[in-house]
Design an enzyme around this catalytic site. Sequence first.
Site, PDB file in Angstrom:
ATOM      1  CE  LYS A 159      -6.293   1.880  -4.229  1.00 58.18           C
ATOM      2  NZ  LYS A 159      -6.344   3.113  -3.397  1.00 58.18           N
TER       3      LYS A 159
ATOM      4  NE  ARG B 180      -0.770   4.397  -6.234  1.00 53.90           N
ATOM      5  CZ  ARG B 180      -0.835   3.509  -5.252  1.00 53.90           C
ATOM      6  NH1 ARG B 180      -1.136   2.266  -5.514  1.00 53.90           N
ATOM      7  NH2 ARG B 180      -0.642   3.879  -4.018  1.00 53.90           N
TER       8      ARG B 180
ATOM      9  NE  ARG C 298      -5.568   2.777   5.317  1.00 56.76           N
ATOM     10  CZ  ARG C 298      -5.487   2.542   4.014  1.00 56.76           C
ATOM     11  NH1 ARG C 298      -6.548   2.203   3.333  1.00 56.76           N
ATOM     12  NH2 ARG C 298      -4.344   2.693   3.398  1.00 56.76           N
TER      13      ARG C 298
ATOM     14  NE  ARG D 119      -0.304   1.400   4.140  1.00 52.67           N
ATOM     15  CZ  ARG D 119      -0.928   1.361   2.975  1.00 52.67           C
ATOM     16  NH1 ARG D 119      -1.830   0.435   2.731  1.00 52.67           N
ATOM     17  NH2 ARG D 119      -0.675   2.259   2.052  1.00 52.67           N
TER      18      ARG D 119
ATOM     19  NE  ARG E 272      -0.626   6.690   0.747  1.00 49.16           N
ATOM     20  CZ  ARG E 272      -1.350   5.892   1.535  1.00 49.16           C
ATOM     21  NH1 ARG E 272      -1.510   6.182   2.817  1.00 49.16           N
ATOM     22  NH2 ARG E 272      -1.922   4.820   1.049  1.00 49.16           N
TER      23      ARG E 272
HETATM   24  P1  AMP Z   1      -0.858   1.303  -1.661  1.00 50.68           P
HETATM   25  O1  AMP Z   1      -0.783   0.212  -0.663  1.00 50.68           O
HETATM   26  O2  AMP Z   1      -1.433   0.885  -2.977  1.00 50.68           O
HETATM   27  O3  AMP Z   1      -1.507   2.547  -1.113  1.00 50.68           O
HETATM   28  O4  AMP Z   1       0.656   1.714  -1.993  1.00 50.68           O
HETATM   29  C1  AMP Z   1       1.523   2.187  -1.001  1.00 50.68           C
HETATM   30  C2  AMP Z   1       2.716   2.870  -1.636  1.00 50.68           C
HETATM   31  O5  AMP Z   1       3.430   1.935  -2.450  1.00 50.68           O
HETATM   32  C3  AMP Z   1       2.398   4.018  -2.560  1.00 50.68           C
HETATM   33  O6  AMP Z   1       2.190   5.226  -1.846  1.00 50.68           O
HETATM   34  C4  AMP Z   1       3.630   4.055  -3.432  1.00 50.68           C
HETATM   35  O7  AMP Z   1       4.728   4.606  -2.713  1.00 50.68           O
HETATM   36  C5  AMP Z   1       3.932   2.573  -3.614  1.00 50.68           C
HETATM   37  N1  AMP Z   1       3.229   2.022  -4.775  1.00 50.68           N
HETATM   38  C6  AMP Z   1       2.203   1.122  -4.758  1.00 50.68           C
HETATM   39  N2  AMP Z   1       1.792   0.819  -5.997  1.00 50.68           N
HETATM   40  C7  AMP Z   1       2.574   1.525  -6.832  1.00 50.68           C
HETATM   41  C8  AMP Z   1       2.638   1.655  -8.247  1.00 50.68           C
HETATM   42  N3  AMP Z   1       1.782   0.988  -9.054  1.00 50.68           N
HETATM   43  N4  AMP Z   1       3.565   2.478  -8.774  1.00 50.68           N
HETATM   44  C9  AMP Z   1       4.424   3.145  -7.979  1.00 50.68           C
HETATM   45  N5  AMP Z   1       4.406   3.096  -6.639  1.00 50.68           N
HETATM   46  C10 AMP Z   1       3.497   2.292  -6.061  1.00 50.68           C
END
Ligand code: AMP
Length: 289
Positions: free
Chosen positions: A87, A162, A201, A234, A245
């Site tokens: 993404k 999400r 990654r 990360r 996740r």
């Molecule tokens: P991402 O970079 O999109 O994979 O997000 C990393 C982490 O941020 C996720 O595993 C969640 O802990 C938190 N997070 C990101 N977007 C959301 C969202 N829309 N709602 C809740 N938690 C989020």
Amino acid sequence: MATAKAKKKPAAKKKPTARRLLRSKGSPKPARPAARKVATSKKAAAKKRAPASIPDPKPTPRPTPDMSGRSLLPLNILLIGPPGAGKGTQAEKICGTFNIPHLSTGNLFRAAIAAGTPLGRQVEPLLREGKLVPDAITIPIVDARLEQPDAAKGVLFDGYPRNLAQADALEKTFVRLGRKLNRVILIEVPDSAIVARMSGRRSCPTCNTVYHLVANPPKEMGRCDKDGTELVTRKDDVPETVQGRLNTYADQTAPLIAYYQPKGLLSRVDGKRTPEQVFESIHGELQQR
Ligand code: AMP
Ligand code: ZN
């Protein structure tokens, strides 16, 4: 002004009326269908006529004159997909092409953690464990971002919504702001491929660009191409968290597919291919929206 407009109008009408004018005058144009009939009669006329009479249910889309796609603006797009689907990489390409801001809730949370803000301290353990940040925190952050002037031309949402509650909230916000959601892109990658992807990654903590040791390595090993920052893994990309996740995605986020599909907004894209091929598909989906 009025005269200029009056002059323009008939000029603009010229195209659609040109054929009719030619036809009514009875000169060269009517010869075309006749010529076609002659050609047709040489072969089996019935055979020729049959395919011609079937209307094309899905006309071939014409390429937009502006190949950057900027003529499609405003363009509000959601990117959905499991962690590691690509993404972030696609978001960068889409935002660069359409010149719209990238709204990544994950990036916003990571920036808050890096800056040591109260929000950052609150969400840090959740991100580390791969759990969702509560809606009461996430939704207002997104709403505030959407009201910034640069979001008027559209936004690419990456990692938001999400869950169904966030999707409902977003719909209400769009109604309130008089905007609409144009397309939801689902990048599909099977779980088995995700775990392998995540181990290679590496991310830039400064600009959030995502690399992969094998599939998409930086020019200089371990350093971001854009700013030279040392790349990191990360905290939530470690195998123990990745499975969590993926579970969170299956439970909370995957139901969004059934939410957007009946609205006719969902485009599925095969994320197992190269980033360039995936982007080509996404670009095609957006042109046909
Ligand atoms: P991402 O970079 O999109 O994979 O997000 C990393 C982490 O941020 C996720 O595993 C969640 O802990 C938190 N997070 C990101 N977007 C959301 C969202 N829309 N709602 C809740 N938690 C989020
Ligand atoms: Zn960077």
